[in-house]
Design an enzyme around this catalytic site. Structure first.
Site, PDB file in Angstrom:
ATOM      1  N   ARG A  70       0.844  -1.191   0.000  1.00  0.00           N
ATOM      2  CA  ARG A  70       0.000   0.000   0.000  1.00  0.00           C
ATOM      3  C   ARG A  70       0.877   1.238   0.000  1.00  0.00           C
ATOM      4  O   ARG A  70       2.007   1.228   0.485  1.00  0.00           O
ATOM      5  CB  ARG A  70      -0.902   0.020   1.246  1.00  0.00           C
ATOM      6  CG  ARG A  70      -2.041  -0.986   1.161  1.00  0.00           C
ATOM      7  CD  ARG A  70      -2.966  -0.881   2.363  1.00  0.00           C
ATOM      8  NE  ARG A  70      -2.340  -1.367   3.563  1.00  0.00           N
ATOM      9  CZ  ARG A  70      -1.764  -0.638   4.502  1.00  0.00           C
ATOM     10  NH1 ARG A  70      -1.753   0.692   4.398  1.00  0.00           N
ATOM     11  NH2 ARG A  70      -1.194  -1.165   5.553  1.00  0.00           N
ATOM     12  N   TYR A 198      -1.497  -3.557  -6.783  1.00  0.00           N
ATOM     13  CA  TYR A 198      -1.340  -4.217  -5.480  1.00  0.00           C
ATOM     14  C   TYR A 198      -2.667  -4.258  -4.709  1.00  0.00           C
ATOM     15  O   TYR A 198      -3.404  -3.275  -4.666  1.00  0.00           O
ATOM     16  CB  TYR A 198      -0.262  -3.511  -4.633  1.00  0.00           C
ATOM     17  CG  TYR A 198      -0.252  -4.065  -3.225  1.00  0.00           C
ATOM     18  CD1 TYR A 198       0.304  -5.312  -2.965  1.00  0.00           C
ATOM     19  CD2 TYR A 198      -0.874  -3.381  -2.179  1.00  0.00           C
ATOM     20  CE1 TYR A 198       0.255  -5.865  -1.690  1.00  0.00           C
ATOM     21  CE2 TYR A 198      -0.927  -3.921  -0.901  1.00  0.00           C
ATOM     22  CZ  TYR A 198      -0.361  -5.156  -0.666  1.00  0.00           C
ATOM     23  OH  TYR A 198      -0.427  -5.697   0.593  1.00  0.00           O
ATOM     24  N   LYS A 207      -9.659  -2.324   1.453  1.00  0.00           N
ATOM     25  CA  LYS A 207      -9.335  -1.176   2.308  1.00  0.00           C
ATOM     26  C   LYS A 207     -10.130   0.066   1.909  1.00  0.00           C
ATOM     27  O   LYS A 207     -10.589   0.835   2.754  1.00  0.00           O
ATOM     28  CB  LYS A 207      -7.834  -0.869   2.237  1.00  0.00           C
ATOM     29  CG  LYS A 207      -6.950  -2.035   2.619  1.00  0.00           C
ATOM     30  CD  LYS A 207      -7.203  -2.482   4.024  1.00  0.00           C
ATOM     31  CE  LYS A 207      -6.271  -3.631   4.393  1.00  0.00           C
ATOM     32  NZ  LYS A 207      -6.515  -4.127   5.748  1.00  0.00           N
ATOM     33  N   HIS A 227     -10.755  -2.394  11.384  1.00  0.00           N
ATOM     34  CA  HIS A 227      -9.654  -3.226  10.892  1.00  0.00           C
ATOM     35  C   HIS A 227      -9.417  -4.347  11.913  1.00  0.00           C
ATOM     36  O   HIS A 227      -8.427  -4.331  12.653  1.00  0.00           O
ATOM     37  CB  HIS A 227      -8.416  -2.336  10.733  1.00  0.00           C
ATOM     38  CG  HIS A 227      -7.284  -2.975  10.002  1.00  0.00           C
ATOM     39  ND1 HIS A 227      -5.975  -2.616  10.206  1.00  0.00           N
ATOM     40  CD2 HIS A 227      -7.255  -3.942   9.054  1.00  0.00           C
ATOM     41  CE1 HIS A 227      -5.190  -3.336   9.415  1.00  0.00           C
ATOM     42  NE2 HIS A 227      -5.944  -4.145   8.713  1.00  0.00           N
ATOM     43  N   SER A 249      -1.400  -3.799  10.146  1.00  0.00           N
ATOM     44  CA  SER A 249      -1.105  -4.744   9.074  1.00  0.00           C
ATOM     45  C   SER A 249       0.147  -5.560   9.407  1.00  0.00           C
ATOM     46  O   SER A 249       1.125  -5.019   9.931  1.00  0.00           O
ATOM     47  CB  SER A 249      -0.864  -3.981   7.772  1.00  0.00           C
ATOM     48  OG  SER A 249      -1.923  -3.081   7.568  1.00  0.00           O
ATOM     49  N   CYS A 251       0.739  -7.894  11.611  1.00  0.00           N
ATOM     50  CA  CYS A 251       1.051  -8.118  13.029  1.00  0.00           C
ATOM     51  C   CYS A 251       0.379  -9.380  13.549  1.00  0.00           C
ATOM     52  O   CYS A 251       0.149  -9.530  14.744  1.00  0.00           O
ATOM     53  CB  CYS A 251       0.609  -6.922  13.876  1.00  0.00           C
ATOM     54  SG  CYS A 251       1.670  -5.490  13.692  1.00  0.00           S
ATOM     55  N   ASP A 278      -9.493  -9.783   8.849  1.00  0.00           N
ATOM     56  CA  ASP A 278      -8.987  -8.434   8.566  1.00  0.00           C
ATOM     57  C   ASP A 278      -9.992  -7.303   8.820  1.00  0.00           C
ATOM     58  O   ASP A 278      -9.594  -6.228   9.240  1.00  0.00           O
ATOM     59  CB  ASP A 278      -8.513  -8.369   7.107  1.00  0.00           C
ATOM     60  CG  ASP A 278      -7.645  -7.148   6.819  1.00  0.00           C
ATOM     61  OD1 ASP A 278      -6.793  -6.832   7.669  1.00  0.00           O
ATOM     62  OD2 ASP A 278      -7.833  -6.516   5.773  1.00  0.00           O
ATOM     63  N   ARG A 366       1.996 -12.267  -0.776  1.00  0.00           N
ATOM     64  CA  ARG A 366       0.637 -12.554  -0.289  1.00  0.00           C
ATOM     65  C   ARG A 366       0.040 -13.809  -0.911  1.00  0.00           C
ATOM     66  O   ARG A 366       0.444 -14.229  -1.995  1.00  0.00           O
ATOM     67  CB  ARG A 366      -0.279 -11.373  -0.654  1.00  0.00           C
ATOM     68  CG  ARG A 366       0.131 -10.037  -0.041  1.00  0.00           C
ATOM     69  CD  ARG A 366      -0.364  -9.929   1.355  1.00  0.00           C
ATOM     70  NE  ARG A 366      -0.011  -8.667   2.002  1.00  0.00           N
ATOM     71  CZ  ARG A 366      -0.771  -8.097   2.944  1.00  0.00           C
ATOM     72  NH1 ARG A 366      -1.902  -8.637   3.329  1.00  0.00           N
ATOM     73  NH2 ARG A 366      -0.372  -6.978   3.533  1.00  0.00           N
TER      74      ARG A 366
HETATM   75  C1  OXD Z   1      -3.224  -4.682   5.178  1.00  0.00           C
HETATM   76  C2  OXD Z   1      -3.906  -5.837   4.555  1.00  0.00           C
HETATM   77  O1  OXD Z   1      -2.304  -4.114   4.580  1.00  0.00           O
HETATM   78  O2  OXD Z   1      -4.803  -6.403   5.204  1.00  0.00           O
HETATM   79  O3  OXD Z   1      -3.633  -4.314   6.291  1.00  0.00           O
HETATM   80  O4  OXD Z   1      -3.588  -6.197   3.409  1.00  0.00           O
HETATM   81 MN    MN Z   2      -5.321  -5.374   7.009  1.00  0.00          MN
END
Ligand code: OXD
Ligand code: MN
Length: 581
Positions: A70, A198, A207, A227, A249, A251, A278, A366
C-alpha cells in the site's frame, strides 16, 4: 449482462468512453468465467501455473517490483472541508482530485478490456452488508475480487433491488509510482485508484470500500467499520463467545484468527472458529450487544512466516485454488517463502534464479484464497445477523512497556486505549519498517475521516448499545534484554484469550493498576508451557509507574495534535490515569 440500474449503466458507458476501453465485460461470477480468465492470464504471462500435483488450481503472479505494498503517501481522502479528513489523512480538494484523476484515466484503457465487477461486502442477504461496483482494466484484480468478495450476478441483483452502491474506478495505468494515486470521495461514496495493481490499492472492496468509505458511512448510520479479525471460541461447557481484535497490518491477525489451541485445551474441549481475519463491521442489535460480520469472502494474507508451526490452518488452505503474489518458487514449481521450511527455492520473487542472499519471497508477498478453504472457517461467518461480540482487543508490536494483556476499566477507558495504541511499522506499506508509531484502533491508514470525530463516534456507541463488549489490549511482541521474545505467541495466545473470556463472563478477579486490570499471578494457565513460569512471566504482567507516566505525557501530546475535535472525555480519562499513576 447490462443492468436495469440506470446510474450504473450510464457510469459504465461514461467511463468506457473516457478511458477509450476497447470492450466492456460484465462479470457474472460463474465458474466458467473464472476458468476463461485464468486461461487468459496464463497465456499473457500474468499468471504462472504452480505444481498441479502439490498445488492444484494455484497460480503465481509476480508484480512490478515497484508495486508491492500500500502507498499511504499517495492515498487521499477528498472531503469538501479539509478539516473533515483530519490530520490523520492526506487531503485533496474534491475538484482538484477529480481533475487529476480524470486526466490520468483519459484514454488509459485503449486496447484494454473494462471489467465491471458488481460485488457485495458481507453475506449476500444480510442487512449489514453493502454493495459496490469496481470498474477495472486488470483481470488479475477480477480474479482476486472473485475470491475476496461475493461478486457477480447475485451482487448485481441486490444492487438493482437497493439502488445505491459504492463506485470504484481502477486502472493499473503504467504502474508508474509517479502516476499513482488512491483517491476517496466519502461524500460521493466514490473511489478512484490509478497506477497500482497491489491488493490494498487495487482490490477496491477491501481497504478503500470496507474501511475508508465504510467508516464514513458507519459514522452517519451508527455502526462501526473496523480493521479487526473476528474469532469464535467455544469453551468446554459449550458456551460460544466471539472476539474482535484490531492489529496493524502484518502483526499476526491471520494467525490469531486461525489459532489452534495448545494440546491440553483441545483435550479439554476448547474449539476455535474463524469468522474473519482483517475487517469487521459491527452494529448494535436489539439486545444491546454489538453484532459483527466479516464483509470479506476470502483472505489476502501475508505469506512469510506462515508455517506448520505458526498457522497450520492457513497452510492447509493454501494447497489448492490460491493466487500467490510475489512469493518465491521451488525447483518443482511450488510456492515458497521465508519461514515456511528449510528448502532453498530456485527462483526469487522477481523470477530470477535465487542467489541465496536476501529474501527470496518479498516480505509483503501474499496469498489470496477463499475463506471456505480454511479448516477453521465457521458457517456463522455466513449468518445474516452476524455474531455477537464479547470482547474487543487492541494490539500492536511493542518491544517494551506494554504488558501481555490489560483490561480497560470501562468503555471510555477502552476507547482511550484503542485511540493511543502504538506499533512498529511493517512491510505492508511502503516506507521505513520497525518505527514505533501510534496507530489508533489499527486504523491509521484506513479511517475515512478525522480521528477526533472517529473517537467521538466510538464513545457514542454507549448511547446505542447497552451491552458493549469489554475492551482489552494485548502485546505478543515484548522482548527481554537479550532481544528475545518473552511470550511464545501463536497457539499459546489461547491462554490469554481464556483469561479475557473469564473476565468478560465475570468468572475471575484481576489486579487493579492505574492503567487497567491485569492477570493476578497464577491466573494465566501455563500448563504444558516449557520454560515459562509465573516468575519468568512477571515482568510481562507489571506496570512500571515512571515509564507509564512518560507514556501518558506522550499520549497527551499525541491527542492534542488532533485539536478541538478530540472529545473531552478522553482527556478526562487520561487525567484520571495520570493522577492514579
Ligand atoms: C493490510 C492488509 O495491509 O490487510 O492491512 O492487506
Ligand atoms: Mn489489514
Amino acid at each position: 449482462m447490462p443492468t436495469s440500474n440506470q446510474v450504473l449503466a450510464e457510469w459504465v458507458e461514461q467511463v468506457a468512453a473516457h478511458t477509450q476501453a476497447e470492450q466492456i465485460y460484465w462479470c457474472d461470477g460463474s465458474d466458467a468465467e473464472k476458468e476463461r480468465i485464468d486461461q487468459m492470464l496464463l497465456k499473457d504471462g500474468t499468471y504462472k501455473k504452480l505444481n498441479e500435483q502439490t498445488h492444484p488450481g494455484c497460480f503465481l503472479h509476480l508484480s512490478d517490483p515497484q508495486d508491492v505494498a500500500r502507498v499511504e503517501h499517495l492515498t487521499f481522502i477528498c472531503t469538501t472541508e479539509k478539516a473533515d479528513a483530519g490530520p490523520n489523512n492526506h487531503w485533496m480538494a474534491p475538484s482538484e482530485a477529480k481533475k487529476k484523476m480524470d486526466d490520468l484515466f483519459a484514454g488509459c484503457m485503449k486496447g484494454r478490456t473494462l471489467y465491471v465487477i458488481p460485488y457485495c461486502m458481507g453475506p449476500i442477504d444480510s442487512s449489514l452488508s453493502r454493495c459496490g461496483v469496481e470498474l477495472t482494466d486488470s483481470a488479475y484484480v477480477v480474479q482476486n475480487m472473485r475470491l475476496m468478495t461475493r461478486m457477480g450476478a447475485a451482487a448485481l441483483a441486490r444492487i438493482e433491488k437497493e439502488g445505491d452502491f459504492v463506485k470504484g474506478l481502477h486502472s493499473t495505468g503504467e504502474l508508474d509510482p509517479n502516476r499513482r494515486f488512491i483517491m476517496h470521495f466519502p461524500e460521493q461514496l466514490t473511489i478512484m485508484s490509478y497506477g497500482s495493481g497491489y491488493g490494498g490499492n487495487a482490490l477496491l472492496g477491501k481497504k478503500c470500500h470496507a474501511l475508508r468509505i465504510a467508516s464514513y458511512q458507519a459514522k452517519q448510520e451508527g455502526w462501526l467499520a473496523e480493521h479487526m479479525l473476528i474469532l469464535g471460541i467455544k469453551d468446554p461447557s459449550g458456551r460460544q463467545s466471539y472476539v474482535a481484535a484490531a492489529f496493524p497490518s502484518a502483526c499476526g491477525k491471520t494467525n490469531l484468527a486461525m489459532l489452534i489451541p495448545p494440546e491440553g485445551y483441545i483435550e479439554d474441549g476448547w474449539e476455535i472458529s474463524t469468522i474473519g481475519d482483517d475487517i469487521c463491521w459491527m452494529r448494535p442489535g436489539e439486545d444491546g450487544r454489538l453484532w459483527a460480520i466479516n464483509p470479506e469472502a476470502g483472505f489476502f494474507g501475508v505469506a512469510p512466516g506462515t508455517s506448520e508451526r505458526t498457522n497450520p490452518n492457513a497452510l492447509a488452505m493454501l494447497y489448492k485454488d490460491t493466487i500467490f503474489t510475489n512469493v518465491a518458487e521451488t525447483e518443482d514449481g511450488q510456492p515458497w517463502w521465508e519461514g515456511l521450511d528449510d528448502r532453498i527455492p530456485k527462483f526469487d520473487w522477481k523470477g530470477n534464479l535465487y542467489s541465496g542472499n536476501g529474501s527470496a519471497a518479498h516480505p509483503n508477498s501474499r496469498f489470496t484464497v477463499s475463506a471456505k478453504r480454511c479448516p477453521s472457517y465457521s458457517i456463522e461467518a455466513e449468518a445474516d445477523q452476524g455474531v455477537p461480540i464479547d470482547a474487543i482487543i487492541f494490539g500492536g508490536r511493542r518491544a517494551s512497556l506494554v504488558p501481555l494483556v490489560n483490561q480497560a476499566k470501562n468503555w471510555v477507558h477502552g476507547v482511550l486505549m484503542g485511540a493511543t495504541v502504538a506499533s512498529e511499522t511493517t512491510a505492508a506499506a511502503t516506507g521505513e519498517v520497525g518505527v514505533v508509531r501510534r496507530d489508533p484502533m489499527a486504523m491509521k491508514p484506513f479511517c475515512g475521516y478525522h480521528f477526533g470525530d472517529y473517537w467521538k463516534h466510538w464513545l457514542s456507541m454507549r448511547g446505542h448499545a447497552s451491552k458493549l463488549p469489554q475492551v482489552f489490549t494485548v502485546n505478543w511482541f515484548r522482548k527481554n534484554s537479550d532481544g528475545k521474545f518473552m511470550w511464545p505467541g501463536f497457539g499459546d495466545n489461547m491462554r490469554v484469550l481464556e483469561w479475557i473470556l473469564a473476565r468478560c463472563h465475570h468468572e475471575i478477579g484481576a489486579k487493579e493498576t492505574a492503567v487497567g486490570y491485569l492477570p493476578e499471578e497464577g491466573d494465566l494457565n501455563l500448563l504444558g508451557l516449557d520454560n515459562i513460569t509465573s516468575s519468568t512471566l512477571k515482568p510481562l504482567l507489571e506496570i512500571d509507574g515512571q515509564e507509564w507516566a512518560n507514556e501518558m505525557s506522550a499520549i497527551r501530546e499525541y491527542l492534542e495534535r488532533f485539536g478541538n475535535r478530540v472529545p473531552e472525555q478522553l482527556f478526562n480519562e487520561l487525567r484520571a490515569i495520570e493522577d492514579a499513576l
